[in-house]
Design an enzyme around this catalytic site. Structure first.
Site, PDB file in Angstrom:
ATOM      1  N   PRO A 128       0.817  -1.221   0.000  1.00 19.18           N
ATOM      2  CA  PRO A 128       0.000   0.000   0.000  1.00 19.18           C
ATOM      3  C   PRO A 128       0.849   1.269   0.000  1.00 19.18           C
ATOM      4  O   PRO A 128       0.476   2.277  -0.596  1.00 19.18           O
ATOM      5  CB  PRO A 128      -0.807  -0.122   1.303  1.00 19.18           C
ATOM      6  CG  PRO A 128      -0.894  -1.601   1.547  1.00 19.18           C
ATOM      7  CD  PRO A 128       0.392  -2.181   1.034  1.00 19.18           C
ATOM      8  N   ILE A 157      -2.311  -7.313  -6.473  1.00 15.60           N
ATOM      9  CA  ILE A 157      -1.656  -8.542  -6.921  1.00 15.60           C
ATOM     10  C   ILE A 157      -2.492  -9.228  -8.004  1.00 15.60           C
ATOM     11  O   ILE A 157      -3.555  -9.805  -7.728  1.00 15.60           O
ATOM     12  CB  ILE A 157      -1.396  -9.486  -5.719  1.00 15.60           C
ATOM     13  CG1 ILE A 157      -0.602  -8.740  -4.633  1.00 15.60           C
ATOM     14  CG2 ILE A 157      -0.678 -10.752  -6.189  1.00 15.60           C
ATOM     15  CD1 ILE A 157       0.660  -8.032  -5.120  1.00 15.60           C
ATOM     16  N   ASP A 236      12.316  -7.970 -15.447  1.00 14.91           N
ATOM     17  CA  ASP A 236      12.669  -7.849 -16.872  1.00 14.91           C
ATOM     18  C   ASP A 236      11.782  -8.771 -17.718  1.00 14.91           C
ATOM     19  O   ASP A 236      11.329  -8.376 -18.806  1.00 14.91           O
ATOM     20  CB  ASP A 236      14.156  -8.197 -17.049  1.00 14.91           C
ATOM     21  CG  ASP A 236      14.562  -8.261 -18.510  1.00 14.91           C
ATOM     22  OD1 ASP A 236      14.470  -7.228 -19.188  1.00 14.91           O
ATOM     23  OD2 ASP A 236      14.959  -9.354 -18.962  1.00 14.91           O
ATOM     24  N   ARG A 239       8.285  -7.298 -17.774  1.00 13.35           N
ATOM     25  CA  ARG A 239       8.269  -6.092 -18.634  1.00 13.35           C
ATOM     26  C   ARG A 239       8.224  -6.497 -20.114  1.00 13.35           C
ATOM     27  O   ARG A 239       7.545  -5.878 -20.927  1.00 13.35           O
ATOM     28  CB  ARG A 239       9.537  -5.286 -18.325  1.00 13.35           C
ATOM     29  CG  ARG A 239       9.472  -3.848 -18.715  1.00 13.35           C
ATOM     30  CD  ARG A 239      10.638  -3.094 -18.081  1.00 13.35           C
ATOM     31  NE  ARG A 239      10.495  -2.981 -16.638  1.00 13.35           N
ATOM     32  CZ  ARG A 239      11.430  -3.310 -15.755  1.00 13.35           C
ATOM     33  NH1 ARG A 239      12.602  -3.758 -16.142  1.00 13.35           N
ATOM     34  NH2 ARG A 239      11.193  -3.193 -14.465  1.00 13.35           N
ATOM     35  N   GLN A 275      -9.396  12.139 -44.606  1.00 10.12           N
ATOM     36  CA  GLN A 275      -7.943  12.275 -44.389  1.00 10.12           C
ATOM     37  C   GLN A 275      -7.553  12.282 -42.911  1.00 10.12           C
ATOM     38  O   GLN A 275      -6.548  11.681 -42.526  1.00 10.12           O
ATOM     39  CB  GLN A 275      -7.438  13.550 -45.072  1.00 10.12           C
ATOM     40  CG  GLN A 275      -7.416  13.410 -46.590  1.00 10.12           C
ATOM     41  CD  GLN A 275      -6.946  14.659 -47.286  1.00 10.12           C
ATOM     42  OE1 GLN A 275      -6.983  15.747 -46.710  1.00 10.12           O
ATOM     43  NE2 GLN A 275      -6.507  14.526 -48.521  1.00 10.12           N
ATOM     44  N   GLN A 333     -11.980   7.515 -30.332  1.00 13.94           N
ATOM     45  CA  GLN A 333     -12.346   8.733 -31.074  1.00 13.94           C
ATOM     46  C   GLN A 333     -12.930   8.376 -32.447  1.00 13.94           C
ATOM     47  O   GLN A 333     -13.958   8.921 -32.871  1.00 13.94           O
ATOM     48  CB  GLN A 333     -11.088   9.604 -31.245  1.00 13.94           C
ATOM     49  CG  GLN A 333     -11.368  11.015 -31.711  1.00 13.94           C
ATOM     50  CD  GLN A 333     -12.009  11.845 -30.615  1.00 13.94           C
ATOM     51  OE1 GLN A 333     -11.926  11.512 -29.441  1.00 13.94           O
ATOM     52  NE2 GLN A 333     -12.683  12.910 -31.006  1.00 13.94           N
ATOM     53  N   ILE A 334     -12.272   7.454 -33.118  1.00 15.16           N
ATOM     54  CA  ILE A 334     -12.720   7.026 -34.451  1.00 15.16           C
ATOM     55  C   ILE A 334     -14.120   6.404 -34.387  1.00 15.16           C
ATOM     56  O   ILE A 334     -14.927   6.567 -35.293  1.00 15.16           O
ATOM     57  CB  ILE A 334     -11.692   6.016 -35.034  1.00 15.16           C
ATOM     58  CG1 ILE A 334     -10.438   6.755 -35.499  1.00 15.16           C
ATOM     59  CG2 ILE A 334     -12.307   5.184 -36.154  1.00 15.16           C
ATOM     60  CD1 ILE A 334      -9.283   5.833 -35.879  1.00 15.16           C
ATOM     61  N   GLU A 360       4.729  -2.795 -14.277  1.00 12.39           N
ATOM     62  CA  GLU A 360       6.067  -3.252 -14.736  1.00 12.39           C
ATOM     63  C   GLU A 360       6.983  -2.094 -15.090  1.00 12.39           C
ATOM     64  O   GLU A 360       7.686  -2.118 -16.089  1.00 12.39           O
ATOM     65  CB  GLU A 360       5.937  -4.205 -15.930  1.00 12.39           C
ATOM     66  CG  GLU A 360       5.096  -5.436 -15.696  1.00 12.39           C
ATOM     67  CD  GLU A 360       5.576  -6.285 -14.542  1.00 12.39           C
ATOM     68  OE1 GLU A 360       6.745  -6.167 -14.148  1.00 12.39           O
ATOM     69  OE2 GLU A 360       4.764  -7.047 -14.009  1.00 12.39           O
ATOM     70  N   GLY A 361       6.982  -1.081 -14.228  1.00 12.52           N
ATOM     71  CA  GLY A 361       7.777   0.119 -14.475  1.00 12.52           C
ATOM     72  C   GLY A 361       6.889   1.147 -15.138  1.00 12.52           C
ATOM     73  O   GLY A 361       6.527   1.005 -16.310  1.00 12.52           O
TER      74      GLY A 361
END
Ligand SMILES: Cc1cc2nc3c(=O)[nH]c(=O)nc-3n(C[C@H](O)[C@H](O)[C@H](O)COP(=O)(O)OP(=O)(O)OC[C@H]3O[C@@H](n4cnc5c(N)ncnc54)[C@H](O)[C@@H]3O)c2cc1C
Length: 386
Positions: A128, A157, A236, A239, A275, A333-334, A360-361
């Site tokens: 926490p 978790i 790692d 990530r 466009q 948005q589209i 994860e960072g």
């Protein structure tokens, strides 16, 4: 690469994962999200598909999958459902850590059931009062007769509601130590967390360790400062999985947006012919391609045992998670009002993508870390770090 000769006899590669995602995940993801859980029957289906830990060696029931292919698999699962991919990520982190750092006995005890998905794993780091700053973790592990006593509270978790075994990090003397704690151990309490912004079906929980006594064999890797390596190496891997999963979100946004703009007309023109809409689509296409290259680079360096994979993974995750958040916003948005309603998946992508920027960072921690590389080299700004 198709891997067929596994102990479980399961063929698994990215193409198989793609079929699994299209046939079994995509049709169910909205329901998982709405109900806030992934049902056990579906988790068993993942076991039958060999998805839980295909990177483990065949002797433990894995498929010996390379990291490059594993990243592709996690991208496919993430394209289907970020909650399912999140459950896969934390399970992967735990199984990888046991394989990398476990003793022979620990590997013999845990890896086969983890590969089969008979046991599901979760990882308990955050508290926490401490998330990004792991030096601030307050949970403690103290020596007790025949083992260790764990005390502390872990929050947010993933998979905590469902996991059979936790990899719990606690302060042991001057360093952080990691412990394998079966769910049923006396003193382990699991409190479900509901109404999360995104990855709503990833069955989050607060996990409390109240004077939990575990045997010496529960300790993974060496206690003391060295075990910081268990944490950083495991993060790692997590990530890398989140980088791949975020790539999956970008691809899902692209698929949904291409389909919608090909079906919807405004003022006599198809959306796909406008466009300003095409600019959004072209950015999605470009970032999906760039994200894939970055994830593949990180995976290849892992397969080569090249330490530069760590920075390559930071960069891949930073790129794909921030791009996923941007493109999920563009996808809503589209879709206009339809993007805000329940009939299209893009609202879920939008909520899930935001979470990718925190776990994860976080984006800020990634920025701080990646910026360091500009000062490691004789020529500042060199990209040769990876
Ligand atoms: C859906 C979900 C699933 C999760 N699953 C797990 C799990 O399975 N296991 C687990 O252990 N944890 C899990 N977490 C927790 C996650 O890892 C943390 O939320 C994350 O590490 C960030 O920590 P924090 O939330 O405490 O934020 P804090 O560390 O309090 O940070 C707050 C903000 O400040 C920023 N910040 C922090 N330090 C700096 C700095 N030095 N400079 C600039 N900005 C900074 C952060 O980027 C963030 O924006 C999960 C979280 C979520 C939302």
């Amino acid at each position: 690469m198709v891997v067929t000769d596994t102990a479980a006899g399961i063929a698994l590669d990215a193409a198989a994962a793609r079929r699994f995602a299209d046939d079994h995940i995509v049709p169910r993801a909205e329901r998982f999200d709405r109900e806030g859980r992934v049902p056990d029957e579906f988790l068993r289906q993942m076991s039958r598909a060999g998805l839980w830990a295909p990177f483990l060696p065949p002797e433990f029931g894995g498929a010996g999958l390379s990291f490059t292919e594993l990243g592709r698999v996690h991208a496919e699962i993430g394209r289907g459902c970020s909650s399912v991919r999140s459950l896969l990520t934390v399970h992967t982190m735990l199984a990888w850590a046991v394989n990398r750092w476990g003793t022979e006995d620990q590997r013999a005890r845990w890896l086969a059931p983890l590969a089969r998905g008979d046991l599901l794993g979760a990882v308990c780091i955050t508290e926490p009062e401490a998330g990004s700053d792991t030096a601030g973790l307050a949970a403690t592990a103290t020596r007790a007769a025949g083992g260790w006593r764990l005390t502390g509270t872990k929050k947010w978790i993933t998979g905590g509601q469902r996991a059979d075994v936790f990899l719990a990090y606690a302060r042991a003397g001057s360093g952080l130590a990691a412990f394998l704690v079966p769910r049923g151990t006396p003193g382990v309490e699991v409190e479900p967390l509901a109404d999360i912004l995104g990855t709503r079906a990833s069955m989050l929980a607060t996990v409390r360790f109240r004077d939990v006594e575990v045997a010496s064999e529960a300790l993974l890797g060496p206690a003391s400062f060295v075990s910081g390596l268990v944490l950083s190496s495991m993060l790692d891997i997590g990530r890398y999985s989140v980088a791949a999963g975020s790539l999956g979100i970008i691809e899902a946004c692209l698929d949904a947006s291409a389909a919608y703009t090909s079906a919807r007309s405004v003022g006599g023109s198809m959306l796909r012919d406008l466009q300003l809409i095409r600019a959004k689509i072209s950015d999605m296409v470009t970032d999906a391609a760039a994200g894939r290259l970055l994830v593949e680079q990180a995976g290849r360096l892992k397969d080569d045992g090249d330490p530069r994979t760590v920075m390559a993974t930071w960069i891949a995750k930073y790129f794909t998670s921030t791009a996923a958040a941007r493109h999920a916003s563009a996808a809503v948005q589209i879709h206009g009002a339809n993007g805000c309603g329940p009939g299209y998946p893009v609202a879920r992508y939008y909520r899930d993508a935001k979470v990718m920027e925190i776990i994860e960072g976080s984006t800020e921690i990634q920025q701080l870390t990646i910026a360091n590389t500009a000062y490691w080299h004789p020529s500042p700004g060199s990209t040769s770090v990876v």
